[in-house]
Design a protein around this motif. Sequence first.
Motif, PDB file in Angstrom:
ATOM      1  N   LYS A  11      39.278  34.332  42.674  1.00  0.00           N
ATOM      2  CA  LYS A  11      39.803  35.632  43.112  1.00  0.00           C
ATOM      3  C   LYS A  11      38.789  36.758  43.015  1.00  0.00           C
ATOM      4  O   LYS A  11      38.722  37.636  43.877  1.00  0.00           O
ATOM      5  N   ALA A  12      37.988  36.784  41.930  1.00  0.00           N
ATOM      6  CA  ALA A  12      37.084  37.917  41.714  1.00  0.00           C
ATOM      7  C   ALA A  12      35.835  37.455  40.982  1.00  0.00           C
ATOM      8  O   ALA A  12      35.835  36.439  40.290  1.00  0.00           O
ATOM      9  N   VAL A  13      34.770  38.251  41.148  1.00  0.00           N
ATOM     10  CA  VAL A  13      33.518  38.031  40.426  1.00  0.00           C
ATOM     11  C   VAL A  13      33.264  39.264  39.574  1.00  0.00           C
ATOM     12  O   VAL A  13      33.234  40.385  40.090  1.00  0.00           O
ATOM     13  N   ASN A  14      33.108  39.062  38.277  1.00  0.00           N
ATOM     14  CA  ASN A  14      32.867  40.159  37.340  1.00  0.00           C
ATOM     15  C   ASN A  14      31.438  40.108  36.828  1.00  0.00           C
ATOM     16  O   ASN A  14      30.907  39.031  36.548  1.00  0.00           O
ATOM     17  N   LEU A  15      30.844  41.282  36.692  1.00  0.00           N
ATOM     18  CA  LEU A  15      29.466  41.390  36.228  1.00  0.00           C
ATOM     19  C   LEU A  15      29.425  42.245  34.964  1.00  0.00           C
ATOM     20  O   LEU A  15      29.996  43.341  34.924  1.00  0.00           O
ATOM     21  N   TYR A  16      28.745  41.732  33.918  1.00  0.00           N
ATOM     22  CA  TYR A  16      28.657  42.412  32.634  1.00  0.00           C
ATOM     23  C   TYR A  16      27.197  42.665  32.276  1.00  0.00           C
ATOM     24  O   TYR A  16      26.299  41.915  32.699  1.00  0.00           O
ATOM     25  N   ASN A  17      26.971  43.708  31.475  1.00  0.00           N
ATOM     26  CA  ASN A  17      25.611  43.965  30.994  1.00  0.00           C
ATOM     27  C   ASN A  17      25.350  43.137  29.742  1.00  0.00           C
ATOM     28  O   ASN A  17      26.169  42.302  29.343  1.00  0.00           O
ATOM     29  N   SER A  18      24.223  43.390  29.109  1.00  0.00           N
ATOM     30  CA  SER A  18      23.842  42.592  27.943  1.00  0.00           C
ATOM     31  C   SER A  18      24.813  42.764  26.783  1.00  0.00           C
ATOM     32  O   SER A  18      24.924  41.895  25.917  1.00  0.00           O
ATOM     33  N   GLY A  19      25.550  43.874  26.751  1.00  0.00           N
ATOM     34  CA  GLY A  19      26.542  44.106  25.707  1.00  0.00           C
ATOM     35  C   GLY A  19      27.926  43.615  26.075  1.00  0.00           C
ATOM     36  O   GLY A  19      28.905  43.991  25.434  1.00  0.00           O
ATOM     37  N   LYS A  20      28.004  42.797  27.123  1.00  0.00           N
ATOM     38  CA  LYS A  20      29.265  42.251  27.620  1.00  0.00           C
ATOM     39  C   LYS A  20      30.245  43.343  28.049  1.00  0.00           C
ATOM     40  O   LYS A  20      31.463  43.198  27.927  1.00  0.00           O
ATOM     41  N   LYS A  21      29.714  44.467  28.551  1.00  0.00           N
ATOM     42  CA  LYS A  21      30.550  45.522  29.097  1.00  0.00           C
ATOM     43  C   LYS A  21      30.634  45.354  30.611  1.00  0.00           C
ATOM     44  O   LYS A  21      29.614  45.218  31.293  1.00  0.00           O
ATOM     45  N   LEU A  22      31.859  45.361  31.134  1.00  0.00           N
ATOM     46  CA  LEU A  22      32.063  45.181  32.567  1.00  0.00           C
ATOM     47  C   LEU A  22      31.475  46.367  33.331  1.00  0.00           C
ATOM     48  O   LEU A  22      31.826  47.515  33.089  1.00  0.00           O
ATOM     49  N   ILE A  23      30.573  46.073  34.275  1.00  0.00           N
ATOM     50  CA  ILE A  23      29.957  47.140  35.054  1.00  0.00           C
ATOM     51  C   ILE A  23      30.270  47.034  36.545  1.00  0.00           C
ATOM     52  O   ILE A  23      30.202  48.025  37.269  1.00  0.00           O
ATOM     53  N   LEU A  24      30.625  45.828  37.010  1.00  0.00           N
ATOM     54  CA  LEU A  24      30.956  45.645  38.421  1.00  0.00           C
ATOM     55  C   LEU A  24      32.001  44.550  38.556  1.00  0.00           C
ATOM     56  O   LEU A  24      32.025  43.593  37.771  1.00  0.00           O
ATOM     57  N   SER A  25      32.837  44.678  39.583  1.00  0.00           N
ATOM     58  CA  SER A  25      33.802  43.638  39.910  1.00  0.00           C
ATOM     59  C   SER A  25      33.986  43.607  41.415  1.00  0.00           C
ATOM     60  O   SER A  25      34.078  44.663  42.056  1.00  0.00           O
ATOM     61  N   LYS A  26      34.008  42.412  41.975  1.00  0.00           N
ATOM     62  CA  LYS A  26      34.165  42.287  43.430  1.00  0.00           C
ATOM     63  C   LYS A  26      35.284  41.297  43.744  1.00  0.00           C
ATOM     64  O   LYS A  26      35.306  40.177  43.238  1.00  0.00           O
ATOM     65  N   ASP A  27      36.210  41.734  44.590  1.00  0.00           N
ATOM     66  CA  ASP A  27      37.332  40.899  45.000  1.00  0.00           C
ATOM     67  C   ASP A  27      36.862  39.907  46.062  1.00  0.00           C
ATOM     68  O   ASP A  27      36.323  40.304  47.096  1.00  0.00           O
ATOM     69  N   ILE A  28      37.072  38.617  45.815  1.00  0.00           N
ATOM     70  CA  ILE A  28      36.698  37.583  46.796  1.00  0.00           C
ATOM     71  C   ILE A  28      37.912  36.737  47.148  1.00  0.00           C
ATOM     72  O   ILE A  28      37.777  35.563  47.524  1.00  0.00           O
ATOM     73  N   ALA A  29      39.119  37.317  47.028  1.00  0.00           N
ATOM     74  CA  ALA A  29      40.340  36.577  47.340  1.00  0.00           C
ATOM     75  C   ALA A  29      40.358  36.115  48.790  1.00  0.00           C
ATOM     76  O   ALA A  29      40.993  35.108  49.114  1.00  0.00           O
ATOM     77  N   TYR A  30      39.659  36.823  49.658  1.00  0.00           N
ATOM     78  CA  TYR A  30      39.619  36.443  51.072  1.00  0.00           C
ATOM     79  C   TYR A  30      38.916  35.106  51.297  1.00  0.00           C
ATOM     80  O   TYR A  30      39.041  34.503  52.360  1.00  0.00           O
ATOM     81  N   LEU A  31      38.175  34.646  50.281  1.00  0.00           N
ATOM     82  CA  LEU A  31      37.504  33.352  50.379  1.00  0.00           C
ATOM     83  C   LEU A  31      38.327  32.226  49.760  1.00  0.00           C
ATOM     84  O   LEU A  31      37.939  31.065  49.822  1.00  0.00           O
ATOM     85  N   ALA A  32      39.472  32.574  49.148  1.00  0.00           N
ATOM     86  CA  ALA A  32      40.293  31.584  48.456  1.00  0.00           C
ATOM     87  C   ALA A  32      41.082  30.745  49.455  1.00  0.00           C
ATOM     88  O   ALA A  32      41.283  31.125  50.611  1.00  0.00           O
ATOM     89  N   ASP A  33      41.538  29.598  48.973  1.00  0.00           N
ATOM     90  CA  ASP A  33      42.342  28.691  49.796  1.00  0.00           C
ATOM     91  C   ASP A  33      43.524  28.227  48.948  1.00  0.00           C
ATOM     92  O   ASP A  33      43.580  27.086  48.499  1.00  0.00           O
ATOM     93  N   VAL A  34      44.461  29.146  48.715  1.00  0.00           N
ATOM     94  CA  VAL A  34      45.585  28.860  47.832  1.00  0.00           C
ATOM     95  C   VAL A  34      46.909  28.846  48.584  1.00  0.00           C
ATOM     96  O   VAL A  34      47.977  28.938  47.957  1.00  0.00           O
ATOM     97  N   CYS A  35      46.867  28.740  49.899  1.00  0.00           N
ATOM     98  CA  CYS A  35      48.106  28.668  50.680  1.00  0.00           C
ATOM     99  C   CYS A  35      48.825  27.367  50.319  1.00  0.00           C
ATOM    100  O   CYS A  35      48.269  26.273  50.446  1.00  0.00           O
ATOM    101  N   GLY A  36      50.065  27.498  49.870  1.00  0.00           N
ATOM    102  CA  GLY A  36      50.836  26.336  49.469  1.00  0.00           C
ATOM    103  C   GLY A  36      51.132  26.291  47.987  1.00  0.00           C
ATOM    104  O   GLY A  36      51.766  25.344  47.512  1.00  0.00           O
ATOM    105  N   ASP A  37      50.705  27.332  47.239  1.00  0.00           N
ATOM    106  CA  ASP A  37      50.971  27.348  45.794  1.00  0.00           C
ATOM    107  C   ASP A  37      52.268  28.082  45.454  1.00  0.00           C
ATOM    108  O   ASP A  37      52.527  28.398  44.294  1.00  0.00           O
ATOM    109  N   SER A  38      53.071  28.391  46.472  1.00  0.00           N
ATOM    110  CA  SER A  38      54.381  29.043  46.305  1.00  0.00           C
ATOM    111  C   SER A  38      54.277  30.482  45.805  1.00  0.00           C
ATOM    112  O   SER A  38      55.254  31.045  45.329  1.00  0.00           O
ATOM    113  N   VAL A  39      53.099  31.070  45.915  1.00  0.00           N
ATOM    114  CA  VAL A  39      52.902  32.475  45.531  1.00  0.00           C
ATOM    115  C   VAL A  39      52.251  33.207  46.702  1.00  0.00           C
ATOM    116  O   VAL A  39      51.203  32.785  47.199  1.00  0.00           O
ATOM    117  N   CYS A  40      52.879  34.289  47.134  1.00  0.00           N
ATOM    118  CA  CYS A  40      52.307  35.088  48.220  1.00  0.00           C
ATOM    119  C   CYS A  40      51.276  36.032  47.612  1.00  0.00           C
ATOM    120  O   CYS A  40      51.616  37.103  47.105  1.00  0.00           O
TER     121      CYS A  40
END
Length: 255
Positions: A128-157
Amino acid sequence: INNMKFKLKQIFCLLIISQLIFFAVKAEQIRVYVIPLYYDKGVLSFGEIITKSGYLPPSDNDLIEEESLLYFIELISFNNKILESQYFSFILTIQPPPPLPGDKPAAGPVRLDKTSALVIFPYHKDGKAVNLYNSGKKLILSKDIAYLADVCGDSVCQDHESYESCTKDCAATGKDDYCNIDRLNQDPDCGKLIAANLALAKNTQATTKSILAGKLIYVIALILLLTVVAAYFIYRKRKNSSSTGFPPQSAGRNN
């Protein structure tokens, strides 16, 4: 002795075949995420993340000397499970080429202000997403990649799915940012379409009235013009008759 040589040849051939099979399996292409990352004077950003058939690079344990330039990236699923993760770094210094004979050696390594790195992850259908952290494990970036997923059929819209793209998971009248024309008055996503159609109808009606009003004004102006022209010719005719001294002849009587 000959029998021993024959057995040794068999063992050697088996070893070669096993190595070939090992490398063939190792070199088999798989579907992967290609994640470009950019560094610009300390500011990081994602490039366009895609999936393709490729190879997983070997792990690099000897990353960098400066811990402050070490980053951590992870792939997250729809249920917030960590699917993949790894450390990576940007190469910010490059060594100059060796001097030519007679030239002075360079002062030292060149420091880069801008550079890039590429991270390769195995593909996961529920990524669903790619998270990027710095050396202190602090979240600095996040990118949604749900459009690349293939979860049709898991009974969740999922957020990136709709009745149009996945009828298995999304209801015909569900709120999924897709207007089902067949259920126009039942689908809550059709409200904007209905409002847009009403606005268009009003604009069309107003435009039609404006056109008709313009045509009516044109017709009235034309009638007025013709009336003025006719009145002018009648006036000229009467004036010409009065200047000659002869009254206009009466029809049906002879003197």
